[in-house]
Motif scaffolding. Structure first.
Motif: not given
Length: 153
Positions: A61-66, A84-89
């Motif tokens: 999964e990848s998250f990008v905060c809107l 704008g932050d991205y987090l790879y899970l």
């Protein structure tokens, strides 16, 4: 809206799948991507937790905060993601997320390969009310997601 073989989905539009206190909006699914990925927008109201700590065995999964902020536990580390932050899970790493803030958080989630569409649909069919961890765990098991039941459940 179809565009030269692709399509456009406006902000907050798509197939809405209300599940476990979240609004999950499916923007794209495996049918359209030859099962390469699916893409969702999560709207997480203030004070709402996502699923308990769990581990995907099949998907990254990848998250990008809107909007807003989201707290994420990933492999025993704590992260706060904001605009704008991205987090790879990555798969096989336990994770959970929550919004302890007053403001709604919105996150784009890319899941690869596709397949969580059916998982979210199954969660949405649970009766409203407090989260029944035993039922959530049974649904997760069906989709290769591992969860230890919280104490007392």
């Amino acid at each position: 809206m179809t565009l030269s073989g692709g399509f456009k989905v406006l902000s907050r539009e798509g197939e809405h799948i209300p599940a476990i206190g979240l609004t999950i909006t499916m923007k794209n699914n495996g049918k359209n991507t030859q099962d390469a990925y699916s893409l969702f927008e999560y709207s997480v109201p203030g004070g709402v937790n996502g699923p308990p700590l769990h581990t995907h065995t099949r998907e990254d999964e990848s998250f990008v905060c809107l909007a807003g902020k989201l707290e994420v536990t990933l492999g025993g580390e704590e992260f706060t993601i904001g605009f704008g932050d991205y987090l790879y899970l990555p798969r096989s790493v336990p994770h959970a997320f929550r919004n302890p803030y007053d403001e709604e958080s919105r996150v784009i989630s890319v899941v690869s390969p596709a397949g969580l569409e059916a998982y979210y649909q199954a969660l949405s069919e649970m009766p409203p009310g407090p989260m029944d961890f035993t039922k959530v765990k049974a649904i997760m098991d069906d989709f290769g997601i591992e969860m230890d039941l919280p104490p007392g459940h």
